[in-house]
Write a protein that holds these residues in place. Structure first.
Motif, PDB file in Angstrom:
ATOM      1  N   ASP A   1       0.864  -1.202  -0.210  1.00 38.10           N
ATOM      2  CA  ASP A   1      -0.033   0.033  -0.068  1.00 38.10           C
ATOM      3  C   ASP A   1       0.984   1.218  -0.066  1.00 38.10           C
ATOM      4  OD1 ASP A   1       1.029  -0.010   2.673  1.00 38.10           O
ATOM      5  OD2 ASP A   1      -0.747  -0.116   3.525  1.00 38.10           O
ATOM      6  N   GLY A   2       2.110   1.230  -0.123  1.00 34.84           N
ATOM      7  CA  GLY A   2       3.044   2.156  -0.031  1.00 34.84           C
ATOM      8  C   GLY A   2       3.397   3.022   1.170  1.00 34.84           C
ATOM      9  N   VAL A   3       2.630   2.669   2.228  1.00 25.81           N
ATOM     10  CA  VAL A   3       2.793   3.229   3.443  1.00 25.81           C
ATOM     11  C   VAL A   3       4.026   2.701   4.207  1.00 25.81           C
ATOM     12  CG1 VAL A   3       1.712   3.732   5.771  1.00 25.81           C
ATOM     13  CG2 VAL A   3       0.260   3.628   3.830  1.00 25.81           C
ATOM     14  N   SER A   4       4.816   3.601   4.625  1.00 21.90           N
ATOM     15  CA  SER A   4       5.929   2.990   5.326  1.00 21.90           C
ATOM     16  C   SER A   4       5.999   2.108   6.309  1.00 21.90           C
ATOM     17  CB  SER A   4       7.138   4.210   5.505  1.00 21.90           C
ATOM     18  OG  SER A   4       7.982   3.682   6.395  1.00 21.90           O
ATOM     19  N   ARG A   5       6.394   1.181   6.760  1.00 18.56           N
ATOM     20  CA  ARG A   5       6.339   0.629   7.882  1.00 18.56           C
ATOM     21  C   ARG A   5       7.825   0.268   8.490  1.00 18.56           C
ATOM     22  NH1 ARG A   5       1.891   0.026   5.587  1.00 18.56           N
ATOM     23  NH2 ARG A   5       0.242  -1.630   6.117  1.00 18.56           N
ATOM     24  N   LEU A   6       8.762   1.246   8.341  1.00 18.94           N
ATOM     25  CA  LEU A   6      10.037   1.306   8.808  1.00 18.94           C
ATOM     26  C   LEU A   6       9.888   1.437  10.463  1.00 18.94           C
ATOM     27  CD1 LEU A   6      11.860   3.843   6.712  1.00 18.94           C
ATOM     28  CD2 LEU A   6      11.902   1.108   6.669  1.00 18.94           C
ATOM     29  N   ASN A   7      10.652   0.883  11.296  1.00 15.94           N
ATOM     30  CA  ASN A   7      10.528   0.869  12.555  1.00 15.94           C
ATOM     31  C   ASN A   7      11.056   2.271  13.369  1.00 15.94           C
ATOM     32  OD1 ASN A   7      13.228   1.084  12.762  1.00 15.94           O
ATOM     33  ND2 ASN A   7      13.713  -1.119  13.366  1.00 15.94           N
ATOM     34  N   GLN A   8      10.824   2.544  14.318  1.00 14.01           N
ATOM     35  CA  GLN A   8      11.067   3.898  15.243  1.00 14.01           C
ATOM     36  C   GLN A   8      12.338   4.442  14.781  1.00 14.01           C
ATOM     37  OE1 GLN A   8       9.385   3.968  19.222  1.00 14.01           O
ATOM     38  NE2 GLN A   8      11.112   4.787  19.809  1.00 14.01           N
ATOM     39  N   LEU A   9      13.307   3.692  14.599  1.00 11.98           N
ATOM     40  CA  LEU A   9      14.713   4.157  14.199  1.00 11.98           C
ATOM     41  C   LEU A   9      14.744   4.534  12.783  1.00 11.98           C
ATOM     42  CD1 LEU A   9      16.838   1.602  16.446  1.00 11.98           C
ATOM     43  CD2 LEU A   9      15.611   4.036  17.104  1.00 11.98           C
ATOM     44  N   GLY A  10      13.676   4.452  12.102  1.00  8.98           N
ATOM     45  CA  GLY A  10      13.620   4.766  10.438  1.00  8.98           C
ATOM     46  C   GLY A  10      14.402   3.637   9.622  1.00  8.98           C
ATOM     47  N   LYS A  11      14.346   2.468  10.136  1.00 13.28           N
ATOM     48  CA  LYS A  11      15.284   1.397   9.510  1.00 13.28           C
ATOM     49  C   LYS A  11      14.113   0.266   9.281  1.00 13.28           C
ATOM     50  CE  LYS A  11      19.930   1.136  11.449  1.00 13.28           C
ATOM     51  NZ  LYS A  11      20.698   0.321  12.517  1.00 13.28           N
ATOM     52  N   PRO A  12      14.451  -0.665   8.331  1.00 15.74           N
ATOM     53  CA  PRO A  12      13.674  -1.613   7.990  1.00 15.74           C
ATOM     54  C   PRO A  12      13.454  -2.517   9.352  1.00 15.74           C
ATOM     55  CG  PRO A  12      15.300  -1.431   6.345  1.00 15.74           C
ATOM     56  CD  PRO A  12      15.692  -0.518   7.302  1.00 15.74           C
ATOM     57  N   PHE A  13      12.106  -3.009   9.458  1.00 18.55           N
ATOM     58  CA  PHE A  13      12.130  -3.992  10.643  1.00 18.55           C
ATOM     59  C   PHE A  13      12.756  -5.331  10.315  1.00 18.55           C
ATOM     60  CE2 PHE A  13       8.381  -4.834   8.125  1.00 18.55           C
ATOM     61  CZ  PHE A  13       8.293  -6.034   8.094  1.00 18.55           C
ATOM     62  N   THR A  14      13.248  -5.905  11.268  1.00 19.09           N
ATOM     63  CA  THR A  14      13.742  -7.378  11.011  1.00 19.09           C
ATOM     64  C   THR A  14      13.026  -8.263  12.040  1.00 19.09           C
ATOM     65  OG1 THR A  14      15.292  -6.948  12.731  1.00 19.09           O
ATOM     66  CG2 THR A  14      16.064  -6.549  10.478  1.00 19.09           C
ATOM     67  N   SER A  15      13.166  -9.523  11.369  1.00 16.89           N
ATOM     68  CA  SER A  15      12.242 -10.705  12.336  1.00 16.89           C
ATOM     69  C   SER A  15      12.906 -12.069  11.995  1.00 16.89           C
ATOM     70  CB  SER A  15      10.789 -10.343  12.284  1.00 16.89           C
ATOM     71  OG  SER A  15      10.326 -11.108  11.670  1.00 16.89           O
ATOM     72  N   ASP A  16      12.915 -12.751  12.834  1.00 15.31           N
ATOM     73  CA  ASP A  16      13.108 -14.097  12.590  1.00 15.31           C
ATOM     74  C   ASP A  16      11.927 -15.038  12.509  1.00 15.31           C
ATOM     75  OD1 ASP A  16      12.198 -14.330  15.277  1.00 15.31           O
ATOM     76  OD2 ASP A  16      13.928 -15.411  15.917  1.00 15.31           O
ATOM     77  N   LEU A  17      10.613 -14.381  12.173  1.00 14.21           N
ATOM     78  CA  LEU A  17       9.375 -15.076  11.935  1.00 14.21           C
ATOM     79  C   LEU A  17       9.225 -15.584  10.832  1.00 14.21           C
ATOM     80  CD1 LEU A  17       6.993 -12.409  13.433  1.00 14.21           C
ATOM     81  CD2 LEU A  17       8.145 -14.389  14.487  1.00 14.21           C
ATOM     82  N   SER A  18       8.785 -16.918  10.581  1.00 20.23           N
ATOM     83  CA  SER A  18       8.610 -17.592   9.170  1.00 20.23           C
ATOM     84  C   SER A  18       7.234 -16.755   8.521  1.00 20.23           C
ATOM     85  CB  SER A  18       8.102 -19.151   9.461  1.00 20.23           C
ATOM     86  OG  SER A  18       6.998 -19.026  10.101  1.00 20.23           O
TER      87      SER A  18
END
Lengths: 265, 294, 279
Positions: free
Chosen positions: A128-145
């Motif tokens: 949807d083009g809405v940014s989902r970057l985290n609070q620090l302005g970086k891409p979020f990371t996760s070990d979720l499948s």
């Protein structure tokens, strides 16, 4: 696109440029791919980061339990570097986050006391083009499948970052006199209990500190790993890992499970 | 909540006083928890490192062990009437109550520390409990380790006691739906020492045929008795902790250790979830059979 | 995918609150049931009107003369006998325990079977079950089965009933080849017919013994037969074949079809049996 501050190798730049033309690569299974699409994300590329780190030596006192701060620092910094590079790759691709992150440590024959820390995952971007970057302005990371990412989204939570805390601890050897036993009974050894408690709690606290910096409301899927790497059995790394999450919506859209009996083997 | 003076280390208190929750649950278990109205508060754990030797296992004495007042003891006499230093004059099975008690101490200390951590967080219960015990780097040290995710029931007052269960996620949700409330985890170890009689030793050594004319294969009574007895003891320990409640999702495992020829320890471990019925069972419709297309 | 059967929505959160609140009150008798079943299995049992009663076990150890593994020919009769007796005694014990607690059968029996050079051990653990609230029955009507509670449920829905465990064992020596034969065959691709024959017949006699025990129970079939075979760790020239399965019989007049629904699963891990979320 090129970010002057990044330190990625040339080959990486080239590979990522190709990906920007619309091709995506990912180590997601078809199931995961479909589920990620289901919650409005599109995979943009397989990203990785690596760091070969020389871990210093620290003297340990034979009979004293203590944290080996130098080793703790090394183990932490090396993983952090690998993670940062992976995040940079993701940022290059304009991704909002990375799912399915795996952290590995490799030892090579050619490098004594050196280890390669690797982080790999699949970068994803919101459709949807809405940014989902985290609070620090970086891409979020996760070990979720992919499955876990889908399930988490149904609960109204959003991953913020893979958080970790580590503590390398030396556990005291017991003297001969002590080993032979003072009382001839199976009794608690309070010093041991305390040392182990301390080490694990430190690792977990550090992980929670990371989550707090991301403004997360919680951490899911916390794992506590214990490894002796190449230090001998009395020196143990306690590594706490988990995905920091925040609540983004009050809506719970999890359907009531249907009871089935599967006839597949 | 915690009447006993706190014995948690400083690091634990510092961690638990922080704001964000941590949870050792997988994402699907986490989602199921939210669905049930259980708010995860934090990963809680408890440890106990114990000095551990097989002391008291003095091995074979000159005469049979008199036995403790409460434990299981069974004596086996030599039927051959031989008096020789090489021939076992007697054999005995006896329950090693001191091993059972130390094991219980270790488990309970770790368990109560975990509950204490949960209490610090204002938790109502602990779900997804994991327990392990094993030797630590040094010889003669065994560590008991328990961890789980502390939860609070939304819109409910704190219970008198913090409850606990090995279950989490959908399995726990179904426990509630089926009309059970989790009370606590229960776990026990039974330890039976076997000092072989002459017959047992010959049979275990594969030379039993020497002593009986026709029986080429015979049941080894003393071992069988020790095995069945240790399982019965483990179950009776657990039953004593149930107080009329039910045991769900149990697992029973056996372990045989040989210290010397004709000197064995047979252990049985039983653990599971103590659960209590709070409403009548409402049988669910027969589940739909499915075949996966793949 | 057809729409799920509409269910009266249960307020799960309210149930949880009610459950937890009940912990502070006097305990209501839960019947002291003990079981190693999962909640899915227990719910499955309940859906056909059965319930778990108690965790039961049975162990037996039989001696084997150590010399019997020394080179020989044909079957190692004493080892086969020891295995058969150990099964029989362990099954009798778990059966007796089930009878003592008022069970009508034992499901999900875990079979642990150990063969040493001097003794053979069989240990069984399972959960005794009965129709909800039913009284004790005659011992001969009690079955012991290694089918999971889930398989038991499906079988009952289809109109079949388990009768007991059928077992068969055969331990044999691998045939010897003379030095001359070994040398002669070294560079050839040939079938070692005497080997084929020995292994074949040993496997057949284990199966045959299992079938005999099934017939003795008046069964019309054996399901989930597991055959474990291979050389002994302590004596490579001795090979064991052991077959175990659950004896079944049609309980109703005809087989009932179960009409499965087809689903596509989006889970990677193969969850063989669980209630799953189908979104």
């Amino acid at each position: 696109m090129s970010n002057p501050t990044n330190d990625l190798p040339q080959a990486t730049e080239h590979r990522l440029e190709e990906l920007e033309k619309g091709l995506f690569t990912s180590d997601l299974s078809v199931n995961e791919f479909l589920l990620i699409k289901e919650v409005g994300f599109h995979p943009v590329g397989f990203v990785m980061g690596s760091s070969i780190y020389h871990t210093g030596i620290q003297t340990r006192k034979w009979s004293q339990s203590q944290e080996l701060t130098k080793l703790t620092e090394a183990m932490y910094n090396a993983r952090e570097l690998a993670m940062n590079r992976m995040e940079e790759e993701a940022a290059e691709l304009g991704a909002d986050g990375v799912v399915g992150v795996r952290l590995d440590v490799n030892y090579y024959e050619w490098g004594k006391d050196a280890a390669e820390f690797i982080a790999v995952g699949t970068a994803v971007k919101a459709e949807d083009g809405v940014s989902r970057l985290n609070q620090l302005g970086k891409p979020f990371t996760s070990d979720l499948s992919g499955q876990d990412f889908w399930t988490l989204r149904q609960t109204g939570y959003m991953p913020q970052g893979l958080v970790m805390g580590t503590c390398v601890y030396h556990i005291a050897h017991r003297g001969i006199g002590q080993t032979l036993g003072t009382t001839g009974q199976n009794v608690e050894l309070p010093n041991f209990t305390q040392a182990l408690y301390e080490a694990r709690e430190l690792a977990m606290t550090r992980m929670q500190d990371e989550a707090a910096r991301l403004g997360a409301s919680g951490i899911v899927g916390v794992r506590l790993e214990e490894k002796s790497h190449q230090w001998g059995s009395h020196t143990i790394e306690f590594l706490a890992l988990g995905t920091a999450v925040t609540k983004t919506s009050e809506e719970m859209t999890l359907a009531k499970p249907t009871t089935i009996i599967s006839l597949d083997n | 909540m915690t009447p006993t003076p706190s014995d948690l280390p400083e690091a634990a208190k510092r961690r638990l006083s922080q704001g964000a929750f941590t949870s050792g649950l997988s994402v699907s278990d986490f989602a199921a928890c939210l669905e049930m109205g259980l708010e995860p508060l934090g990963l809680v754990q408890g440890f106990c490192a114990m000095q551990w030797t097989t002391f008291g296992s003095f091995g074979r004495g000159v005469t049979p062990f008199a036995g403790s007042s409460s434990g299981y003891v069974e004596n086996y006499q030599c039927p051959h009437g031989m008096i020789s230093s090489e021939h076992r004059m007697w054999g005995q099975n006896y329950e090693q109550t001191w091993i059972e008690n130390s094991w219980r101490d270790g488990f309970n200390s770790a368990y109560s520390r975990m509950l204490e951590e949960a209490g610090t967080l204002g938790a109502h219960g602990v779900v997804g409990l994991i327990d392990s015990e094993g030797p630590l780097s040094d010889v003669g040290v065994v560590e008991f380790h328990l961890s789980g995710t502390a939860v609070r029931v939304l819109d409910a007052p704190a219970p008198h006691h913090v409850w606990s269960t090995y279950l989490a996620g959908q399995r726990l949700a179904k426990i509630f739906e089926a009309g059970y409330a989790p009370v606590s985890v229960v776990s026990s170890v039974a330890s039976v020492r076997v000092l072989s009689s002459c017959i047992t030793e010959y049979l275990m050594g594969g030379t039993g045929a020497m002593w009986s004319v026709n029986a080429e294969t015979t049941e080894i009574e003393q071992i069988v008795s020790a095995q069945n007895e240790s399982r019965a003891i483990a179950r009776s320990f657990v039953r004593a902790q149930l107080h009329g409640d039910a045991l769900h999702g149990a697992s029973m495992t056996g372990l045989t250790r040989e210290f010397a020829q004709g000197d064995l320890e047979i252990q049985s471990r039983l653990s599971g979830n103590r659960i209590r019925r709070f409403k009548d069972f409402d049988p669910l419709t027969a589940p739909r059979p499915t075949v996966r297309l793949s | 995918m057809s729409a799920p059967v509409p269910e009266i929505p249960l307020d799960l959160r309210a149930e949880v609150r009610r459950a937890v609140a009940s912990l502070d009150h006097e305990s209501r008798d839960s019947g002291s049931m003990t079981s190693d079943l999962s909640i899915d299995e227990e719910l499955n049992l309940h859906s056909i009107g059965w319930e778990p009663v108690a965790l039961v076990s049975g162990v037996s150890v039989f001696s084997v003369p150590v010399g019997c593994w020394n080179w020989g020919q044909g079957e190692i009769a004493v080892a086969s006998a020891a295995q058969a007796h150990a099964f029989h005694h362990a099954i009798t014990r778990i059966h007796t325990e089930a009878a003592n607690v008022g069970g009508h059968g034992v499901v999900g029996v875990h079979i642990e079977r150990l063969v040493y050079s001097t003794h053979i051990e069989v240990s069984l653990v399972g959960t005794a079950v009965r129709p909800v609230g039913a009284g004790a029955i005659n011992g001969s009507g009690i079955f012991v089965s290694d089918l999971s509670a889930r398989d038991f449920t499906l079988l009952m829905i289809a109109g079949w009933e388990p009768l007991g465990l059928a077992t068969g064992a055969s331990f044999v020596f691998a045939p010897r080849r003379s030095v001359a034969t070994v040398l002669q065959q070294q560079s050839q691709n040939v079938e070692l017919t005497n080997f084929t024959e020995a292994m074949y017949s040993a496997r057949e006699s284990a199966m045959e013994r299992m079938q005999q025990s099934a017939l003795a129970m008046h069964g019309t079939g054996v399901v989930e037969v597991k055959v474990v075979e291979g050389p002994m760790r302590f004596a490579g020239h001795a090979v064991g074949f052991v077959a175990v399965g659950t004896v079944v019989r049609l309980a109703k007049t005809t087989h009932q079809l179960i009409h499965p629904t087809m689903v596509v699963s989006l889970n990677d891990q193969n969850v063989a049996f669980d209630a799953q979320t189908l979104a």
